[in-house]
Design an enzyme around this catalytic site. Structure first.
Site, PDB file in Angstrom:
ATOM      1  N   PRO A  20       0.790  -1.219   0.000  1.00 54.93           N
ATOM      2  CA  PRO A  20       0.000   0.000   0.000  1.00 54.93           C
ATOM      3  C   PRO A  20       0.830   1.280   0.000  1.00 54.93           C
ATOM      4  CG  PRO A  20      -0.140  -1.107   2.132  1.00 54.93           C
ATOM      5  CD  PRO A  20       0.565  -2.036   1.194  1.00 54.93           C
ATOM      6  N   ASN A  21       0.311   2.234  -0.727  1.00 53.39           N
ATOM      7  CA  ASN A  21       0.824   3.597  -0.841  1.00 53.39           C
ATOM      8  C   ASN A  21       2.080   3.720  -1.691  1.00 53.39           C
ATOM      9  OD1 ASN A  21      -1.239   4.819   0.785  1.00 53.39           O
ATOM     10  ND2 ASN A  21      -0.245   3.842   2.530  1.00 53.39           N
ATOM     11  N   TYR A  37      11.178   8.784   1.440  1.00 55.98           N
ATOM     12  CA  TYR A  37      11.174   7.789   0.370  1.00 55.98           C
ATOM     13  C   TYR A  37      11.857   8.245  -0.916  1.00 55.98           C
ATOM     14  CZ  TYR A  37       7.765   5.714   3.500  1.00 55.98           C
ATOM     15  OH  TYR A  37       7.147   5.181   4.604  1.00 55.98           O
ATOM     16  N   ALA A  88       3.161  -1.000   4.706  1.00 53.07           N
ATOM     17  CA  ALA A  88       2.540  -1.076   6.036  1.00 53.07           C
ATOM     18  C   ALA A  88       2.057  -2.479   6.386  1.00 53.07           C
ATOM     19  CB  ALA A  88       1.392  -0.078   6.135  1.00 53.07           C
ATOM     20  N   GLU A 139      12.719  -9.504   1.378  1.00 54.06           N
ATOM     21  CA  GLU A 139      11.899  -8.391   1.877  1.00 54.06           C
ATOM     22  C   GLU A 139      12.691  -7.106   1.659  1.00 54.06           C
ATOM     23  OE1 GLU A 139      10.097  -6.906   6.177  1.00 54.06           O
ATOM     24  OE2 GLU A 139      10.886  -8.934   5.977  1.00 54.06           O
ATOM     25  N   HIS A 180      12.682  -2.760   1.914  1.00 50.87           N
ATOM     26  CA  HIS A 180      12.110  -1.500   2.411  1.00 50.87           C
ATOM     27  C   HIS A 180      12.984  -0.348   1.942  1.00 50.87           C
ATOM     28  CE1 HIS A 180       9.272  -3.638   4.896  1.00 50.87           C
ATOM     29  NE2 HIS A 180      10.268  -4.430   5.246  1.00 50.87           N
ATOM     30  N   ARG A 206      12.919   4.410  12.515  1.00 45.02           N
ATOM     31  CA  ARG A 206      11.607   5.061  12.487  1.00 45.02           C
ATOM     32  C   ARG A 206      10.793   4.658  13.712  1.00 45.02           C
ATOM     33  NH1 ARG A 206       9.028   4.678   6.818  1.00 45.02           N
ATOM     34  NH2 ARG A 206       7.781   6.329   7.743  1.00 45.02           N
TER      35      ARG A 206
END
Length: 149
Positions: free
Chosen positions: A11-12, A24, A78, A99, A101, A108
């Site tokens: 998402p996003n 980002y 998320a 994975e 990111h 964070r």
């Protein structure tokens, strides 16, 4: 042996380059896809690149990868911190899972420090910006090559 890699985005990420560029960056998801496709060609990988804000679509693509995929690079966004369903789906996939990111999640908010997806991942890349996707593809290619030996 299949050299098809699924690159899945949660998402996003469709707002990449527009949403919180101080975290980002300014590259868009289209930029990421272009760079991934270029590298995939060099690595002799076939690529399926998807993004969804819907958990079930990501799960459906993981199920699809069970049939024809050699590996998955996933930025669950998320859903990383909330989705047991994604973990369960990834646990049905037999190939390598990386994975990815964009941000350094451990610098964070505390809730971002836990990842359900990490419980299945063969590696985690965080904090390398969008370059992390390319690192993930390189690792997947190496794992595919090693498995073929």
């Amino acid at each position: 042996m299949s050299r098809l890699v699924y690159v899945l985005n949660g998402p996003n990420l469709n707002l990449l380059g527009k949403r919180q560029p101080h975290i980002y960056g300014h590259e868009t998801l289209a930029d990421v896809e272009r760079d991934c496709r270029k590298l995939a060609e060099e690595l002799k990988l076939e690529l399926r690149f998807h993004q969804s804000n819907r958990e079930y679509e990501l799960i459906d693509w993981i199920h699809e990868a069970r049939e024809d995929g050699a590996g998955i690079v996933i930025n669950p966004a998320a859903f990383t911190h909330t989705s047991v369903a994604l973990l369960d789906a990834l646990n049905t996939f037999e190939g390598p899972v990386i994975e990815c990111h964009i941000s350094q999640v451990h610098k964070r908010e505390a809730f971002r420090h836990h990842s359900y997806v990490s419980m299945r991942s063969d590696g985690v890349i965080a904090g390398f910006g969008t370059q992390g996707y390319q690192l993930g593809l390189r690792r997947i290619a190496k794992l595919i090559d090693d498995a073929a030996k």
